[in-house]
Write an enzyme that holds these catalytic residues in place. Structure first.
Site, mmCIF file in Angstrom:
data_model
loop_
_atom_site.group_PDB
_atom_site.id
_atom_site.type_symbol
_atom_site.label_atom_id
_atom_site.label_comp_id
_atom_site.label_asym_id
_atom_site.label_seq_id
_atom_site.Cartn_x
_atom_site.Cartn_y
_atom_site.Cartn_z
ATOM 1 C CB THR A 1 -4.355 -13.634 -33.168
ATOM 2 O OG1 THR A 1 -5.274 -12.591 -32.899
ATOM 3 C CG2 THR A 1 -5.083 -14.832 -33.753
ATOM 4 C CE LYS B 1 0.308 -11.603 -43.140
ATOM 5 N NZ LYS B 1 -0.691 -12.480 -42.633
ATOM 6 C CD GLU C 1 5.619 -23.486 -44.100
ATOM 7 O OE1 GLU C 1 6.599 -24.138 -44.434
ATOM 8 O OE2 GLU C 1 4.757 -23.076 -44.910
ATOM 9 C CB VAL D 1 2.753 -17.859 -47.445
ATOM 10 C CG1 VAL D 1 1.844 -18.010 -48.666
ATOM 11 C CG2 VAL D 1 3.792 -16.778 -47.686
ATOM 12 N N GLY E 1 -1.300 -19.444 -43.576
ATOM 13 C CA GLY E 1 -1.558 -19.949 -42.223
ATOM 14 C C GLY E 1 -0.951 -21.305 -41.963
ATOM 15 C CE LYS F 1 -1.116 -14.221 -46.024
ATOM 16 N NZ LYS F 1 -2.564 -14.259 -45.755
ATOM 17 N N GLY G 1 -5.802 -17.565 -38.271
ATOM 18 C CA GLY G 1 -6.294 -17.967 -36.953
ATOM 19 C C GLY G 1 -5.155 -18.395 -36.044
HETATM 20 P P1 NDP Z 1 -2.085 -9.273 -32.933
HETATM 21 O O1 NDP Z 1 -2.330 -7.814 -33.081
HETATM 22 O O2 NDP Z 1 -3.190 -10.139 -32.452
HETATM 23 O O3 NDP Z 1 -0.846 -9.521 -31.961
HETATM 24 C C1 NDP Z 1 0.287 -8.688 -31.919
HETATM 25 C C2 NDP Z 1 0.666 -8.516 -30.461
HETATM 26 O O4 NDP Z 1 1.931 -7.852 -30.383
HETATM 27 C C3 NDP Z 1 -0.336 -7.648 -29.708
HETATM 28 O O5 NDP Z 1 -0.587 -8.195 -28.425
HETATM 29 C C4 NDP Z 1 0.380 -6.328 -29.640
HETATM 30 O O6 NDP Z 1 -0.039 -5.500 -28.583
HETATM 31 C C5 NDP Z 1 1.804 -6.791 -29.461
HETATM 32 N N1 NDP Z 1 2.768 -5.751 -29.751
HETATM 33 C C6 NDP Z 1 2.707 -4.785 -30.674
HETATM 34 N N2 NDP Z 1 3.819 -4.018 -30.628
HETATM 35 C C7 NDP Z 1 4.585 -4.525 -29.652
HETATM 36 C C8 NDP Z 1 5.860 -4.146 -29.114
HETATM 37 N N3 NDP Z 1 6.518 -3.102 -29.579
HETATM 38 N N4 NDP Z 1 6.359 -4.890 -28.101
HETATM 39 C C9 NDP Z 1 5.684 -5.945 -27.613
HETATM 40 N N5 NDP Z 1 4.474 -6.321 -28.070
HETATM 41 C C10 NDP Z 1 3.943 -5.626 -29.088
HETATM 42 O O7 NDP Z 1 -1.547 -9.772 -34.323
HETATM 43 P P2 NDP Z 1 -1.583 -11.251 -34.914
HETATM 44 O O8 NDP Z 1 -1.177 -12.215 -33.874
HETATM 45 O O9 NDP Z 1 -2.850 -11.453 -35.645
HETATM 46 O O10 NDP Z 1 -0.450 -11.141 -36.038
HETATM 47 C C11 NDP Z 1 0.923 -11.218 -35.694
HETATM 48 C C12 NDP Z 1 1.714 -11.423 -36.977
HETATM 49 O O11 NDP Z 1 1.314 -12.638 -37.582
HETATM 50 C C13 NDP Z 1 1.475 -10.343 -38.057
HETATM 51 O O12 NDP Z 1 2.662 -10.148 -38.761
HETATM 52 C C14 NDP Z 1 0.415 -10.974 -38.958
HETATM 53 O O13 NDP Z 1 0.453 -10.463 -40.258
HETATM 54 C C15 NDP Z 1 0.865 -12.411 -38.931
HETATM 55 N N6 NDP Z 1 -0.137 -13.415 -39.221
HETATM 56 C C16 NDP Z 1 -1.357 -13.378 -38.599
HETATM 57 C C17 NDP Z 1 -2.276 -14.380 -38.814
HETATM 58 C C18 NDP Z 1 -3.602 -14.407 -38.173
HETATM 59 O O14 NDP Z 1 -4.393 -15.319 -38.455
HETATM 60 N N7 NDP Z 1 -3.918 -13.479 -37.265
HETATM 61 C C19 NDP Z 1 -1.953 -15.508 -39.722
HETATM 62 C C20 NDP Z 1 -0.636 -15.447 -40.321
HETATM 63 C C21 NDP Z 1 0.220 -14.432 -40.070
HETATM 64 P P3 NDP Z 1 -1.287 -4.495 -28.836
HETATM 65 O O15 NDP Z 1 -2.496 -5.361 -28.901
HETATM 66 O O16 NDP Z 1 -1.224 -3.606 -27.641
HETATM 67 O O17 NDP Z 1 -1.007 -3.789 -30.121
HETATM 68 N N1 HSE Z 2 -5.091 -11.625 -42.419
HETATM 69 C C1 HSE Z 2 -4.566 -12.816 -42.957
HETATM 70 C C2 HSE Z 2 -5.651 -13.579 -43.669
HETATM 71 C C3 HSE Z 2 -3.965 -13.653 -41.881
HETATM 72 O O1 HSE Z 2 -6.836 -13.273 -43.466
HETATM 73 O O2 HSE Z 2 -5.344 -14.475 -44.445
HETATM 74 C C4 HSE Z 2 -3.229 -14.873 -42.396
HETATM 75 O O3 HSE Z 2 -2.072 -14.509 -43.063
#
Ligand code: NDP
Ligand code: HSE
Length: 433
Positions: free
Chosen positions: A15, A107, A131, A134, A136, A207, A304
């Protein structure tokens, strides 16, 4: 001539990785114009590089091997967006060891293992920026570290988990079922890989750990944060809150009291006329009060792909400035030396909402109020709905300010009474007495 731009490698094309890549590719022109140099997305690693992520990426930048990013001598900044503790921590430490700056949204990792990571970065003279970790898209880290640097912090409280706010909003406005709304939040990419982190207050506590360290100079203290989630909130509690003129919000609270810092996450009844009660859906809002600036409020999307990507790219550009113009900014996270200690939850004071499940028998209310009185808990109002001689009915009590440990003792005693059929639901209440 020195370096003219920076090269970036992303690990994790989910994402946030997708949002970040889209912004770097689609807004490359405006970013270069504002920054004064180009930011080039050189590689993206993910374990699945066949899945369609909905954005066209230049040929040859996708790789299935994180090492292709971590060991590429041309990459200046590694962006960790895989989430979780391992291998995310190993990727970050390897990037640092290779002399690369790091940007992360993780986080959970920083709140629990951040001390190791910041120590390694300091030793190597590189930056670890966070940044996006915490709230988004809200630049709250910059606010605390730079904008409000002049202040002693009085308090911070806010809604900093988009998923749980989305759920509470839909339960309140549409009377939707908890499980259905959680599924929606997951489909929208808001929830953590393990959504219990969102609904049990763990993500909010991660956070808050970071915010409190920045605000009060205390070490990252995730284990010391009091944590309660939203899973125990029923539609009945939402209806009572509405009737009483409140919204239920999952709040993160840190405030300085007598040289101590409160660290707590719990669902809270917030009066309808407070701005924070009007923050709906995935939106987050953070109220920060400093001794010089007074009250300030920050609002925006808390989760998001694109809002979070916006924060990640801001960090990339700031780090690029460091690379191109020299210097190294402090993370703002300190390991020791704070003037504050952490306040025990038992010493925290609040107003309370209790929903007792009591048998509708003569004398029940007086027994309950007797125990509350014994623990110095003064009743502000009482509502009882329905009548039943045989089964329990909800008995709602709002209190004046009381001490948490008195409340815990009183509720334990009340719940042990034969006229109380079920565990009492306790919520803290914000507002004026
Ligand atoms: P996702 O699960 O959507 O994305 C993570 C990606 O990394 C997936 O495609 C996953 O593959 C891949 N992945 C996992 N392990 C490995 C590896 N060893 N090597 C290469 N790729 C790998 O997570 P998000 O994007 O939602 O979240 C990412 C980070 O951002 C997290 O720390 C989350 O807490 C943080 N975050 C998320 C927010 C959100 O709105 N979603 C907002 C703020 C922070 P696979 O799908 O196969 O597991
Ligand atoms: N899962 C978290 C939330 C993502 O819903 O706020 C953003 O950090």
């Amino acid at each position: 001539m020195g370096k003219q731009g920076v090269n970036v490698g992303i690990i994790g094309f989910g994402t946030v990785g997708t949002g970040t890549a889209r912004i770097l590719l689609e807004n490359a022109g405006v970013i270069a114009k504002r920054a004064g140099f180009p930011v080039v997305l050189k590689k993206i690693a993910d374990r699945d590089i066949t899945r369609d992520r909905g954005i066209p990426v230049p040929e040859g930048i996708l790789t299935a091997h994180a090492d292709d990013v971590l060991n590429d001598p041309d990459i200046d900044i590694v962006v960790e967006l895989v989430g979780g503790i391992h291998p995310a921590k190993d990727f970050i430490l390897q990037a640092i060891a290779n002399g690369k700056h790091v940007v992360t949204a993780n986080k959970a990792l920083l709140a629990t293992e951040g001390a190791d990571i910041f120590a390694a970065a300091d030793q190597k003279g590189v930056e670890v920026c966070f940044e996006a970790a915490v709230a988004g898209g809200i630049p709250i880290i910059k606010v605390l570290r730079e904008g409000l640097i002049a202040n002693n912090m009085v308090s911070i409280f806010g809604i900093i988990n988009g998923t749980s706010n989305y759920i509470l909003t839909k339960m309140t406005a549409e009377k939707a079922e908890f499980a259905d709304v959680l599924k929606e939040a997951q489909a929208l990419g808001y929830a953590e890989a393990d959504p219990t982190f969102d609904i049990e207050g763990i993500d909010t506590a991660h956070k808050l750990t970071i915010l409190a360290s920045l605000a009060y100079g205390i070490p990252l203290s995730f284990d010391a944060v009091y944590k309660e989630g939203i899973t125990k909130i029923t539609s009945e509690d939402i209806a009572f809150a509405t009737e009483l003129g409140y919204k239920i919000k999952l709040l993160a609270i840190t405030r300085a009291v007598d040289g101590q810092v409160e660290l707590r996450v719990h669902p809270t009844m917030v009066p309808n006329d407070y701005l924070i009660s009007k923050i709906d859906g995935v939106f987050n809002a953070i109220y920060v009060e400093g001794d010089a600036v007074g009250a300030t409020l920050y609002y925006g999307r808390g989760a998001g792909d694109m809002p979070t990507g916006s924060a990640v790219v801001a960090d990339i550009v700031d780090t690029a400035r460091t690379i191109l113009h020299g210097g190294k900014r402090s993370s703002g996270i300190s390991g020791s030396g704070s003037a504050y200690t952490i306040r025990q939850m038992g010493d925290v004071e609040s107003m309370y909402y209790f929903r007792f499940s009591a048998l509708d028998q003569p004398g029940t209310l007086s027994k309950i109020s007797g125990i509350l009185g014994k623990y110095n808990i003064s009743i502000a109002s009482v509502i009882q709905k329905g009548r039943s001689a045989s089964s329990s009915v909800p008995l709602v009590v709002l209190t004046h300010t009381a001490k948490e440990k008195d409340v815990a003792n009183a509720i334990a005693e009340i719940d042990a009474m034969p006229v109380v059929a079920d565990k009492t639901l306790v919520l803290r209440v914000e507002g004026k007495e």
